[in-house]
Each structure stands twice: as structure tokens, then as C-alpha cells.
Design a protein around this motif. Structure first.
Motif, PDB file in Angstrom:
ATOM      1  N   PHE A 317     -14.045  -0.019 -11.555  1.00 56.86           N
ATOM      2  CA  PHE A 317     -12.955   0.167 -11.472  1.00 56.86           C
ATOM      3  C   PHE A 317     -11.787  -0.781 -11.202  1.00 56.86           C
ATOM      4  O   PHE A 317     -10.637  -1.452 -10.621  1.00 56.86           O
ATOM      5  CB  PHE A 317     -11.961   1.107 -10.947  1.00 56.86           C
ATOM      6  CG  PHE A 317     -12.557   2.379 -12.686  1.00 56.86           C
ATOM      7  CD1 PHE A 317     -12.217   2.974 -13.579  1.00 56.86           C
ATOM      8  CD2 PHE A 317     -13.272   3.381 -11.351  1.00 56.86           C
ATOM      9  CE1 PHE A 317     -13.037   4.118 -13.989  1.00 56.86           C
ATOM     10  CE2 PHE A 317     -13.701   4.299 -12.381  1.00 56.86           C
ATOM     11  CZ  PHE A 317     -13.855   4.620 -14.285  1.00 56.86           C
ATOM     12  N   TYR A 318     -12.542  -2.255 -10.258  1.00 55.36           N
ATOM     13  CA  TYR A 318     -12.175  -3.145  -9.148  1.00 55.36           C
ATOM     14  C   TYR A 318     -11.375  -2.476  -7.827  1.00 55.36           C
ATOM     15  O   TYR A 318     -10.149  -2.817  -8.257  1.00 55.36           O
ATOM     16  CB  TYR A 318     -11.385  -4.715 -10.581  1.00 55.36           C
ATOM     17  CG  TYR A 318     -11.824  -4.488 -11.244  1.00 55.36           C
ATOM     18  CD1 TYR A 318     -13.313  -5.838 -11.314  1.00 55.36           C
ATOM     19  CD2 TYR A 318     -12.193  -3.885 -12.834  1.00 55.36           C
ATOM     20  CE1 TYR A 318     -13.995  -5.716 -12.724  1.00 55.36           C
ATOM     21  CE2 TYR A 318     -13.096  -4.223 -14.178  1.00 55.36           C
ATOM     22  CZ  TYR A 318     -14.284  -5.185 -13.846  1.00 55.36           C
ATOM     23  OH  TYR A 318     -14.627  -5.797 -14.732  1.00 55.36           O
ATOM     24  N   LYS A 319     -11.411  -0.892  -8.183  1.00 54.06           N
ATOM     25  CA  LYS A 319     -10.639  -1.016  -6.858  1.00 54.06           C
ATOM     26  C   LYS A 319     -11.102  -1.325  -5.275  1.00 54.06           C
ATOM     27  O   LYS A 319     -12.603  -0.701  -5.056  1.00 54.06           O
ATOM     28  CB  LYS A 319     -10.071   0.373  -7.179  1.00 54.06           C
ATOM     29  CG  LYS A 319      -8.827   1.587  -6.054  1.00 54.06           C
ATOM     30  CD  LYS A 319      -8.827   2.760  -6.591  1.00 54.06           C
ATOM     31  CE  LYS A 319      -7.857   2.421  -8.019  1.00 54.06           C
ATOM     32  NZ  LYS A 319      -6.826   3.592  -7.821  1.00 54.06           N
ATOM     33  N   LEU A 320     -10.571  -1.398  -4.731  1.00 53.77           N
ATOM     34  CA  LEU A 320     -10.584  -1.202  -3.150  1.00 53.77           C
ATOM     35  C   LEU A 320     -10.191  -0.216  -2.466  1.00 53.77           C
ATOM     36  O   LEU A 320      -8.191  -0.568  -2.450  1.00 53.77           O
ATOM     37  CB  LEU A 320     -10.474  -2.262  -3.025  1.00 53.77           C
ATOM     38  CG  LEU A 320     -10.447  -3.081  -0.796  1.00 53.77           C
ATOM     39  CD1 LEU A 320     -12.095  -3.075  -0.702  1.00 53.77           C
ATOM     40  CD2 LEU A 320     -10.062  -3.986  -0.418  1.00 53.77           C
ATOM     41  N   LYS A 321     -10.517   0.673  -1.669  1.00 50.87           N
ATOM     42  CA  LYS A 321      -9.506   2.000  -1.415  1.00 50.87           C
ATOM     43  C   LYS A 321      -9.879   1.762   0.246  1.00 50.87           C
ATOM     44  O   LYS A 321     -10.701   1.573   1.290  1.00 50.87           O
ATOM     45  CB  LYS A 321      -9.861   3.317  -1.236  1.00 50.87           C
ATOM     46  CG  LYS A 321      -9.477   4.142  -0.933  1.00 50.87           C
ATOM     47  CD  LYS A 321      -9.531   5.491  -1.730  1.00 50.87           C
ATOM     48  CE  LYS A 321      -8.920   6.925  -1.421  1.00 50.87           C
ATOM     49  NZ  LYS A 321      -9.878   8.273  -2.133  1.00 50.87           N
ATOM     50  N   LEU A 322      -8.664   1.270   0.688  1.00 54.89           N
ATOM     51  CA  LEU A 322      -8.909   1.511   2.773  1.00 54.89           C
ATOM     52  C   LEU A 322      -8.001   3.000   2.955  1.00 54.89           C
ATOM     53  O   LEU A 322      -7.078   2.966   2.661  1.00 54.89           O
ATOM     54  CB  LEU A 322      -7.781  -0.146   2.813  1.00 54.89           C
ATOM     55  CG  LEU A 322      -8.164  -1.718   1.708  1.00 54.89           C
ATOM     56  CD1 LEU A 322      -7.630  -2.212   2.604  1.00 54.89           C
ATOM     57  CD2 LEU A 322      -9.392  -1.869   2.654  1.00 54.89           C
ATOM     58  N   PRO A 323      -8.150   2.596   4.088  1.00 58.56           N
ATOM     59  CA  PRO A 323      -8.072   3.775   5.027  1.00 58.56           C
ATOM     60  C   PRO A 323      -6.376   2.903   5.411  1.00 58.56           C
ATOM     61  O   PRO A 323      -6.068   2.277   5.887  1.00 58.56           O
ATOM     62  CB  PRO A 323      -8.640   3.666   5.952  1.00 58.56           C
ATOM     63  CG  PRO A 323     -10.024   3.688   5.586  1.00 58.56           C
ATOM     64  CD  PRO A 323      -9.739   2.552   4.896  1.00 58.56           C
ATOM     65  N   GLY A 324      -5.733   4.068   6.093  1.00 53.87           N
ATOM     66  CA  GLY A 324      -4.390   4.259   6.225  1.00 53.87           C
ATOM     67  C   GLY A 324      -3.808   4.267   7.147  1.00 53.87           C
ATOM     68  O   GLY A 324      -2.837   4.286   7.863  1.00 53.87           O
ATOM     69  N   HIS A 325      -4.824   4.823   8.354  1.00 58.05           N
ATOM     70  CA  HIS A 325      -4.885   5.274   9.467  1.00 58.05           C
ATOM     71  C   HIS A 325      -5.061   3.625  10.590  1.00 58.05           C
ATOM     72  O   HIS A 325      -4.943   3.794  12.109  1.00 58.05           O
ATOM     73  CB  HIS A 325      -6.170   5.641   9.730  1.00 58.05           C
ATOM     74  CG  HIS A 325      -7.563   5.674  10.094  1.00 58.05           C
ATOM     75  ND1 HIS A 325      -7.719   3.837  10.441  1.00 58.05           N
ATOM     76  CD2 HIS A 325      -7.944   5.576   9.066  1.00 58.05           C
ATOM     77  CE1 HIS A 325      -9.333   3.662  10.922  1.00 58.05           C
ATOM     78  NE2 HIS A 325      -9.292   4.799   9.186  1.00 58.05           N
ATOM     79  N   TYR A 326      -5.304   2.523  10.224  1.00 53.18           N
ATOM     80  CA  TYR A 326      -5.471   1.237  11.095  1.00 53.18           C
ATOM     81  C   TYR A 326      -3.587   1.228  11.874  1.00 53.18           C
ATOM     82  O   TYR A 326      -3.182   0.695  11.358  1.00 53.18           O
ATOM     83  CB  TYR A 326      -5.541   0.126  10.406  1.00 53.18           C
ATOM     84  CG  TYR A 326      -7.444   0.393   9.845  1.00 53.18           C
ATOM     85  CD1 TYR A 326      -8.421   0.163  10.608  1.00 53.18           C
ATOM     86  CD2 TYR A 326      -7.434   0.640   8.228  1.00 53.18           C
ATOM     87  CE1 TYR A 326      -9.582   0.227  10.272  1.00 53.18           C
ATOM     88  CE2 TYR A 326      -8.951   0.160   7.565  1.00 53.18           C
ATOM     89  CZ  TYR A 326      -9.689   0.722   8.975  1.00 53.18           C
ATOM     90  OH  TYR A 326     -11.018   0.739   7.616  1.00 53.18           O
ATOM     91  N   GLN A 327      -4.591   0.895  13.214  1.00 53.24           N
ATOM     92  CA  GLN A 327      -2.614   0.731  13.966  1.00 53.24           C
ATOM     93  C   GLN A 327      -2.941  -1.378  14.455  1.00 53.24           C
ATOM     94  O   GLN A 327      -2.130  -1.867  14.725  1.00 53.24           O
ATOM     95  CB  GLN A 327      -2.609   1.162  15.447  1.00 53.24           C
ATOM     96  CG  GLN A 327      -2.745   2.223  14.980  1.00 53.24           C
ATOM     97  CD  GLN A 327      -1.843   3.302  14.604  1.00 53.24           C
ATOM     98  OE1 GLN A 327      -1.090   2.235  14.686  1.00 53.24           O
ATOM     99  NE2 GLN A 327      -1.373   4.671  13.996  1.00 53.24           N
ATOM    100  N   THR A 328      -3.728  -1.600  14.392  1.00 47.59           N
ATOM    101  CA  THR A 328      -4.657  -2.925  14.504  1.00 47.59           C
ATOM    102  C   THR A 328      -5.495  -4.454  13.680  1.00 47.59           C
ATOM    103  O   THR A 328      -6.019  -3.372  13.178  1.00 47.59           O
ATOM    104  CB  THR A 328      -4.527  -2.791  16.679  1.00 47.59           C
ATOM    105  OG1 THR A 328      -6.467  -2.896  16.313  1.00 47.59           O
ATOM    106  CG2 THR A 328      -4.129  -2.464  17.154  1.00 47.59           C
TER     107      THR A 328
END
Length: 350
Positions: A317-328
Motif C-alpha cells: 500500500f506504499y505506506k510508511l507507519k511511524l511511531p508518535g513517541h519520538y521526542q528528538t
């Protein structure tokens, strides 16, 4: 996916050495040891096949741990003259791999010497020879020796080296009047004539896939199947302009089970944009392999920011799923690099 590289390469060779195959048939792949299925897996396998052609196969042919079908430097690679590769029909296999990739939307083998491409696509030997340069000669000793003929006068040592090379290839020795002619003959032998049989085998493999009528009658197809490496280099802007970034949801939109705050989405997508803008062409290629399955960027690339542990990809599906927990950005960069380096051992996941 978790076997030794030698076993993986043997699987590729066994598949592409099969006879009486309709290579235009529907192509579906499954990776043993990985649950992924679909078009993304097909792209991943075709990408691996083309990489093997460029980097070599880990097979024991009695000479070296890595058997490279092509040798030479960037944009000037030529088929290897090794007899053992030719007798193993690996060049015919290479032609099948190249044609099969083209039939299913993949890319070809980049960086092949233009005179060799001329012969591979049905051009005449004279046309190929007229386009030769010293950089097309993969053997550095031979390249240096042939280059002596560009000098106005040869030293005694240079004359000896040129003479020895001429005698070994059954050509006349240098005289005061034949330097230009001899230069062309030696270079032609070093690049074209020594590999005429591998070139013939590659053409045979291409014909078996059914693409030869198109390739021989349409000169504009040649650069697609045998592209230049310089044209393959991904640019950050070319990737960014194809991305469909997450859009803010209205109150009427269906709510997610665990939605990520808009501020977090903006922060993470900003990290991704910076990652792409600062990435080298090599890192961008690895990112595309992780994201869609191969190095070719899709027209539409999708990004989702969600609650998860590591970056993941849904290649079909050409989708990149990124976590939302990154602070830096530092941590984001480290884990993105870890993710894209995992493609060869784990499909689309860390």
C-alpha cells in the motif's frame, strides 16, 4: 529470509535457470520465514535479483567466495570473461532475470558500459567499438598498457609491455605508424571480443523472456532496461514531492482507537522530511526498499503517524507507519537507519 546468503542465492539461480517458462506469467512470491504477501513482496524479490546481478552471487565456483557476473567501474561495467561463469550458463540466467524484471515493472541492471549495451540491444560491433573508451577496460593492467599507445613515443619498457599484450592476443606488434589502429584493436579485444560469448548468452536469456522484438526495434527501450547509474540516483525532492502527508481529521471523521495528537504528527513528519532532505542517494534507495519494496519511488507515498514501537512499512500500500513517541530527531534518525537496514533480513519490519 533467514537462511545463509549462499542458500538464498542458490534459490535465485535455481528459479531463473528453469527452462520452458513463460516469464510473462503472473508473478507471485512468498518469503519463507516472513508473513508478508502481495505486490510489495514481488517488488522486494525483483529488487534483490537485480542487486545480485550487480554485486555478485555467493556461490562456490572454485575461484572466489563471490562470483560477479559484471566487472569494472561505475557506468563502465562489462560481463566477466571468466570461463566458469559462461560454462555454468549464468549469463543466460542473467538475461532472463533482466527481462523478467522489466516485464513486471522493475528496473534493469544499471551502469553497464554503453558499447556493451549497444551489442546487448542488437547494435553492430562497429558501432560498439567506435564508442569505446579506456574506462571500459575492466583490467587495470591492460588499461594502462593500452593507454601507452596514446603517447607520441614509447619507452623501451612500455614497448615491451605493449608487445607482450599484442602477442598474447595474436595482434601485430607496435610500430611507429600503427599506434592509433593498434590502440583501437587492443581496446576492442579487451572490452568487446573477449566477452562476445557472455553477451550472446545474455541476449539469449532476454529473448527467452519475449522482450527481444521490443528491445531490438525500439531504441528508446534500451536505456530503460540498461539505465545509467547517474540517472538512478534518487534526489530528496523527488521523494518528498510524491509523499501524501497525514491530514488533520475533522470532528466528523471516524475516530481512531488511539489517535496521535496533531502536534505530534507535525513533529514526526517534520523529522521524516529532515531525514529525507539530509539523506545520501544510497540511504534514499534503502528507504524506498523499506517503504515500497524496491528502489523505484512510487507516484504516491503515504505516511501514517500512529502508536507503535518502531517504524514499519506496508509495502503493498506504499505506506510508511511511524511511531508518535519520538521526542528528538537524533533518536528518530537512529531508529529509521536501523529500520531501513533490516530489509535484507526482515521484510518491512525491525
Amino acid at each position: 529470509m533467514f537462511e545463509e546468503e549462499e542458500e538464498q542465492d542458490s534459490s535465485f539461480i535455481s528459479f531463473y535457470k528453469r527452462n520452458d517458462v513463460n516469464w510473462a506469467s503472473p508473478f507471485r512470491c512468498r518469503l519463507r520465514g516472513d508473513a508478508a504477501v502481495g505486490d510489495g513482496v514481488n517488488r522486494h524479490v525483483l529488487s534483490m535479483a537485480m542487486q545480485k546481478l550487480k554485486s555478485g552471487f555467493s556461490i562456490n565456483l572454485g575461484s572466489a567466495a563471490l562470483s560477479s557476473l559484471f566487472e569494472g567501474e561505475k557506468e563502465h561495467r562489462v560481463p566477466s570473461a571468466a570461463v566458469v561463469l559462461r560454462e555454468s550458463n549464468l549469463f543466460e540466467m542473467a538475461g532472463r532475470m533482466i527481462g523478467h524484471s522489466f516485464l513486471h515493472g522493475g528496473y534493469g541492471v544499471s551502469g553497464i558500459s554503453l558499447p556493451v549495451v549497444t551489442r546487448l540491444t542488437g547494435g553492430s560491433t562497429n558501432t560498439a567499438v567506435s564508442a569505446l573508451s579506456l574506462l571500459d577496460c575492466p583490467d587495470l593492467d591492460h588499461r594502462e598498457t593500452i593507454g601507452f599507445l596514446k603517447n607520441t613515443e614509447l619507452t623501451a619498457a612500455e614497448t615491451t609491455r605493449v608487445t607482450d599484450l599484442c602477442l598474447s592476443w595474436d595482434l601485430p606488434v607496435p610500430t611507429s605508424t600503427n599506434h592509433d589502429w593498434l590502440f583501437q584493436e587492443l581496446l576492442s579485444h579487451a572490452v568487446i571480443h573477449r566477452v562476445r560469448l557472455p553477451i550472446k548468452q545474455i541476449r539469449k536469456g532476454l529473448k527467452e523472456t519475449g522482450i527481444w522484438p521490443l528491445l531490438s526495434s525500439r531504441p528508446d527501450v534500451g536505456p530503460i532496461i540498461f539505465p545509467r547509474e547517474s540517472n538512478e540516483e534518487l534526489k530528496p525532492q523527488a521523494v518528498i514531492q510524491n509523499i501524501h502527508w497525514p491530514q488533520p481529521k475533522s470532528d466528523s471523521d471516524e475516530e481512531e482507537d488511539d489517535p496521535v495528537q496533531l502536534e505530534k504528527v507535525s513533529l514526526i513528519t517534520g523529522f521524516l522530511r529532515k531525514f529525507i532532505e539530509e539523506a545520501s542517494p544510497e540511504v534514499l534507495r534503502d528507504l524506498m526498499r523499506f517503504w515500497v519494496g524496491w528502489e523505484l519511488p512510487a507516484k504516491k507515498l503515504f505516511v501514517e503517524v500512529a502508536t507503535s514501537t518502531y517504524p514499519t512499512a506496508f509495502t503493498c500500500f506504499y505506506k510508511l507507519k511511524l511511531p508518535g513517541h519520538y521526542q528528538t530527531y537524533l533518536i528518530f534518525h537512529q531508529e529509521m537507519m536501523m529500520a531501513i537496514s533490516s530489509v535484507s533480513s526482515g521484510f518491512g519490519l525491525v
